[in-house]
Scaffold this active site. Structure first.
Site, PDB file in Angstrom:
ATOM      1  N   ARG A 143     -15.495  14.499 -12.553  1.00 27.11           N
ATOM      2  CA  ARG A 143     -14.118  14.029 -12.792  1.00 27.11           C
ATOM      3  C   ARG A 143     -13.904  13.731 -14.280  1.00 27.11           C
ATOM      4  O   ARG A 143     -12.825  14.002 -14.816  1.00 27.11           O
ATOM      5  CB  ARG A 143     -13.845  12.770 -11.955  1.00 27.11           C
ATOM      6  CG  ARG A 143     -13.697  13.084 -10.471  1.00 27.11           C
ATOM      7  CD  ARG A 143     -13.900  11.859  -9.583  1.00 27.11           C
ATOM      8  NE  ARG A 143     -12.924  10.823  -9.779  1.00 27.11           N
ATOM      9  CZ  ARG A 143     -13.093   9.558  -9.384  1.00 27.11           C
ATOM     10  NH1 ARG A 143     -14.206   9.190  -8.781  1.00 27.11           N
ATOM     11  NH2 ARG A 143     -12.147   8.679  -9.584  1.00 27.11           N
ATOM     12  N   ARG A 193     -17.114   0.140  -7.479  1.00 27.63           N
ATOM     13  CA  ARG A 193     -15.789  -0.083  -6.872  1.00 27.63           C
ATOM     14  C   ARG A 193     -15.890  -0.100  -5.347  1.00 27.63           C
ATOM     15  O   ARG A 193     -16.583   0.702  -4.749  1.00 27.63           O
ATOM     16  CB  ARG A 193     -14.821   1.022  -7.300  1.00 27.63           C
ATOM     17  CG  ARG A 193     -13.480   0.931  -6.577  1.00 27.63           C
ATOM     18  CD  ARG A 193     -12.392   1.750  -7.226  1.00 27.63           C
ATOM     19  NE  ARG A 193     -12.674   3.170  -7.263  1.00 27.63           N
ATOM     20  CZ  ARG A 193     -11.893   4.060  -7.856  1.00 27.63           C
ATOM     21  NH1 ARG A 193     -10.798   3.650  -8.477  1.00 27.63           N
ATOM     22  NH2 ARG A 193     -12.214   5.327  -7.855  1.00 27.63           N
ATOM     23  N   LYS A 235      -6.393   2.095 -14.105  1.00 21.31           N
ATOM     24  CA  LYS A 235      -4.946   2.366 -13.956  1.00 21.31           C
ATOM     25  C   LYS A 235      -4.380   1.624 -12.733  1.00 21.31           C
ATOM     26  O   LYS A 235      -3.347   0.969 -12.816  1.00 21.31           O
ATOM     27  CB  LYS A 235      -4.708   3.879 -13.831  1.00 21.31           C
ATOM     28  CG  LYS A 235      -5.230   4.683 -15.035  1.00 21.31           C
ATOM     29  CD  LYS A 235      -4.934   6.161 -14.926  1.00 21.31           C
ATOM     30  CE  LYS A 235      -5.704   6.867 -13.832  1.00 21.31           C
ATOM     31  NZ  LYS A 235      -7.180   6.860 -14.001  1.00 21.31           N
ATOM     32  N   ARG A 254     -15.391   4.771  -2.175  1.00 25.01           N
ATOM     33  CA  ARG A 254     -14.691   6.064  -2.110  1.00 25.01           C
ATOM     34  C   ARG A 254     -15.703   7.199  -2.190  1.00 25.01           C
ATOM     35  O   ARG A 254     -16.660   7.135  -2.952  1.00 25.01           O
ATOM     36  CB  ARG A 254     -13.693   6.168  -3.271  1.00 25.01           C
ATOM     37  CG  ARG A 254     -12.274   5.881  -2.846  1.00 25.01           C
ATOM     38  CD  ARG A 254     -11.306   5.754  -3.984  1.00 25.01           C
ATOM     39  NE  ARG A 254     -11.260   6.877  -4.913  1.00 25.01           N
ATOM     40  CZ  ARG A 254     -10.405   6.946  -5.931  1.00 25.01           C
ATOM     41  NH1 ARG A 254      -9.557   5.964  -6.146  1.00 25.01           N
ATOM     42  NH2 ARG A 254     -10.407   7.982  -6.747  1.00 25.01           N
ATOM     43  N   ARG A 256      -1.407  15.141 -14.705  1.00 27.54           N
ATOM     44  CA  ARG A 256      -2.821  15.330 -15.047  1.00 27.54           C
ATOM     45  C   ARG A 256      -3.080  16.662 -15.719  1.00 27.54           C
ATOM     46  O   ARG A 256      -4.214  16.948 -16.106  1.00 27.54           O
ATOM     47  CB  ARG A 256      -3.635  15.309 -13.761  1.00 27.54           C
ATOM     48  CG  ARG A 256      -4.385  14.033 -13.498  1.00 27.54           C
ATOM     49  CD  ARG A 256      -5.098  14.200 -12.180  1.00 27.54           C
ATOM     50  NE  ARG A 256      -6.235  13.352 -12.057  1.00 27.54           N
ATOM     51  CZ  ARG A 256      -6.204  12.156 -11.466  1.00 27.54           C
ATOM     52  NH1 ARG A 256      -5.091  11.672 -10.993  1.00 27.54           N
ATOM     53  NH2 ARG A 256      -7.318  11.464 -11.354  1.00 27.54           N
TER      54      ARG A 256
END
Ligand code: AP5
Length: 214
Positions: free
Chosen positions: A171, A127, A14, A160, A88
């Site tokens: 998640r 990431r 996203k 992160r 969400r």
């Protein structure tokens, strides 16, 4: 005022896709980034949110809606918002509809980035984010020119804390339980456009641009 929602599981891309729409004049509103800013500033809200985010849990609806609410005070005619990671939950989606209606705006599109869990786990575990400017990289798919250093400003790249494998799984579970039901909510309104997010970054960006960037 018009708005677009980028919907999709964590790590579907996203934030990566948002960059191309920002170039088209959209204001990128990432509730995850707004929360991480509060964490960096060590505010009360940030300290409370950090504990939930590290466990892969959602921050309460009231907190997130409170952050979004003030945006609509400056939602002048012609404004274009791109919501990333919001809404969400069903409660957040209903609140967003109310906020848009109150300023006479329109939710024009919901872009659903579809991606399987195995792809997501590879993306999130690789990431890296610049601690100075927030530019997002991937150690394999979108690597910086040199080591752990940001191409834009030379900042150090960090992982992160919620990108640990156990937290990624949590998640994904929460996405399936709390967020995926929004697909039906928006489909009933005829707003959903599905994009295959397993394609390359360039291909995903092109597909999204084709739909909403012109
Ligand atoms: P948030 O920051 O919104 O996290 P998320 O939704 O889990 O999404 P991510 O930012 O992890 O992924 P992304 O889809 O943007 O992927 P990206 O482009 O980085 O939220 C974090 C937390 O805050 C939540 O867990 C929750 O606790 C809290 N929160 C936030 N909003 C909330 C709300 N509304 N209500 C309650 N709580 C809230 O890409 C991922 C990686 O893949 C990158 O390395 C990238 O380079 C790479 N990549 C991207 N696209 C491709 C591609 N096509 N091919 C190959 N690699 C790709």
């Amino acid at each position: 005022m018009t708005a677009i929602v980028l919907l999709g599981p964590p790590g579907a891309g996203k934030g990566t896709v948002a960059e191309i729409l920002v170039e088209q004049g959209f204001e990128h509103v990432s509730t995850g980034e707004l929360l991480r800013e509060q964490i960096r500033l060590k505010t009360k809200l940030g300290l409370e949110a950090a504990q939930l985010i590290e466990k892969g849990l959602l921050v309460p609806d009231g907190v997130v809606v409170g952050m979004i609410h003030s945006l609509f005070d400056r939602a002048e005619k012609g404004k274009k918002f791109l919501f990333d990671g919001f809404p969400r939950t069903l409660a957040q989606a209903i609140k967003l509809d109310e906020l848009i209606a109150a300023v006479g705006g329109t939710l024009s599109d919901v872009i659903l980035l579809e991606c399987e869990d195995e792809v997501i786990i590879k993306r999130l575990s690789g990431r890296r984010t610049c601690e100075k400017c927030g530019t997002v990289y991937h150690i394999t798919y979108n690597a910086p020119a040199s080591g752990d250093v940001c191409d834009v400003d030379g900042g150090r790249l960090k992982q992160r804390s919620d990108d640990a494998v156990d937290t990624i799984q949590k998640r994904l579970d929460i996405y399936a339980e709390r967020t995926a039901p929004l697909i039906g909510y928006y489909r009933d309104k005829g707003l959903v456009h599905v994009v295959d997010a397993t394609l390359s970054i360039a291909e995903v960006r092109a597909a999204v641009f084709e739909r909403v960037g012109k």
